[in-house]
Design a protein around this motif. Structure first.
Motif, PDB file in Angstrom:
ATOM      1  N   ARG A 135      46.559  34.778  45.746  1.00 31.76           N
ATOM      2  CA  ARG A 135      47.193  35.579  46.818  1.00 31.76           C
ATOM      3  C   ARG A 135      48.377  34.841  47.449  1.00 31.76           C
ATOM      4  O   ARG A 135      48.715  35.057  48.617  1.00 31.76           O
ATOM      5  N   GLU A 183      44.284  40.728  38.892  1.00 34.14           N
ATOM      6  CA  GLU A 183      44.026  40.754  40.331  1.00 34.14           C
ATOM      7  C   GLU A 183      45.271  40.316  41.117  1.00 34.14           C
ATOM      8  O   GLU A 183      45.611  40.920  42.137  1.00 34.14           O
ATOM      9  N   GLU A 184      45.921  39.276  40.662  1.00 30.34           N
ATOM     10  CA  GLU A 184      47.112  38.801  41.383  1.00 30.34           C
ATOM     11  C   GLU A 184      48.252  39.797  41.284  1.00 30.34           C
ATOM     12  O   GLU A 184      48.980  40.006  42.246  1.00 30.34           O
ATOM     13  N   PHE A 187      47.200  42.422  43.905  1.00 27.15           N
ATOM     14  CA  PHE A 187      46.896  42.117  45.310  1.00 27.15           C
ATOM     15  C   PHE A 187      47.633  40.917  45.903  1.00 27.15           C
ATOM     16  O   PHE A 187      47.498  40.660  47.088  1.00 27.15           O
ATOM     17  N   ASN A 188      48.359  40.158  45.083  1.00 27.62           N
ATOM     18  CA  ASN A 188      49.086  39.020  45.653  1.00 27.62           C
ATOM     19  C   ASN A 188      50.293  39.565  46.419  1.00 27.62           C
ATOM     20  O   ASN A 188      51.186  40.158  45.819  1.00 27.62           O
ATOM     21  N   GLN A 192      54.349  41.758  45.196  1.00 32.56           N
ATOM     22  CA  GLN A 192      54.596  43.204  45.366  1.00 32.56           C
ATOM     23  C   GLN A 192      56.082  43.427  45.685  1.00 32.56           C
ATOM     24  O   GLN A 192      56.433  44.043  46.683  1.00 32.56           O
TER      25      GLN A 192
END
Ligand SMILES: [Fe+2]
Length: 345
Positions: A135, A183-184, A187-188, A192
């Motif tokens: 994250r 996942e990164e 959600f990181n 984005q």
């Protein structure tokens, strides 16, 4: 595979111990100086032999354990070819393999956090150093960091790995231990972004203070100290220029301690015997090939490696094993090239 994630709570650093089997060779990624005794205890408990200690990049927040591990285990110390750290005895480049018995990690150059940052890949996991964190991403505002390079390293290299690839970073400050590429991506918060410029904008406005240890750790990690200087002081070194005179002489046996990948990339001194450094000990002990070669033929042993660090350790070990004629080429192939020494490819 044997895999251990080890934590230093003072600096929030993760170190990783890897081996293919009990009783086999091991490597450690990003060891912390204060934890060296703990690592060696674990290495002993798991019946492993530490042969490589690797830093993903020059750390600013803790002092590396590379020098202490080298001194205690005679392991090979490894970093990327851009490194300015003097402790390094083997330098990797993009596309190389970081190999021990039964394990080979793909080496990719992932600059941005620093200009010497590398990541190491196994089929199911990647060690990202401080390039990609859980994250988060490593800061890019010192040590020749560059947010544009980091964007390329992350979006152009790391995020191209399969989504299920596990991510093991060099740090975490919140207690997270592992993530995945998928996942990164999702959600990181720093990932984005719609463009490189947007990423650069974020990274240039983090307004972080410098790490507490920075003024101590960076210089300490650059000058851990060379083994070679002690060896030269004992009269066991030969300069590359002087070694030029020794090549081809019947009373001298040249011994190349490097790995195949290094020999292919940089060439070999004509007539040298290949004996990779991890196999040295069995060869210099009584009854070993080099021990008997020196004893029965009277040949003088002249070791060399990439920069002179492994060969300096080899000279010490050979002297300890009673081979008084053992010497090495100070500065290794790097110095040999500068002296215009001949090489075969
Ligand atoms: Fe770092």
């Amino acid at each position: 595979m044997i895999f251990r994630q080890l934590f230093d709570s003072v600096s929030g650093t993760y170190s990783y111990l890897l081996a293919s089997r009990r009783g086999g060779e091991a490597l450690i990624i990003d060891p912390v100086l204060e934890k060296v005794d703990r690592y060696l205890q674990l290495v002993g408990e798991l019946d492993l032999r530490l042969v490589k200690a690797v830093d993903t990049h020059l750390h600013a927040d803790h002092i590396t354990g590379l020098g202490a591990l080298r001194d205690k285990t005679h392991c090979v110390t490894v970093m990327g070819e851009q490194t300015k750290a003097d402790v390094v005895s083997m330098r990797l480049a993009d596309g190389d393999k970081l190999a021990i018995e039964g394990l080979a990690l793909d080496v990719i150059y992932t600059p941005g956090h620093t200009d010497d940052s590398y990541s190491f890949i196994l089929p199911d996991r990647v060690f990202t150093g401080d390039t990609l964190l859980i994250r988060g991403t490593g800061r890019t505002d010192f040590q020749n960091g560059d947010p544009r390079q980091q964007y390329e390293s992350i979006f152009g290299r790391l995020l191209k790995l399969p989504d299920e690839t596990l991510i093991y970073p060099a740090h975490d400050y919140k207690g997270e231990t592992v993530s995945t590429i998928g996942e990164e991506k999702a959600f990181n918060p720093r990932l984005q972004v719609k463009s490189m410029d947007e990423y650069v904008e974020i990274m240039n406005n983090l307004k972080l203070s410098n790490p507490k240890m920075m003024d101590v750790a960076v210089p300490a990690n650059m000058k851990v100290g060379l083994h070679q200087d002690d060896i030269a002081g004992r009269g066991w070194s030969v300069t590359a220029e002087a070694a030029l005179e020794l090549v081809g002489r019947p009373d001298v046996a040249l011994i190349d301690l490097r790995e195949n990948s290094e020999r292919e990339r940089h060439g070999v001194i004509p007539g040298a015997i290949h004996l990779p450094y991890p196999r040295l000990q069995e060869n210099i002990a009584a009854g070993g090939m080099l021990h008997e070669l020196a004893r029965s033929t009277g040949k003088r042993l002249l070791f060399y490696c990439a920069f002179g660090e492994r060969s300096a350790m080899a000279v010490q070990a050979a002297q300890d094993a009673g081979i008084a004629s053992a010497r090495h080429i100070h500065g290794g192939i790097d110095a040999w090239k500068k002296a215009d020494g001949p090489l075969v490819h």
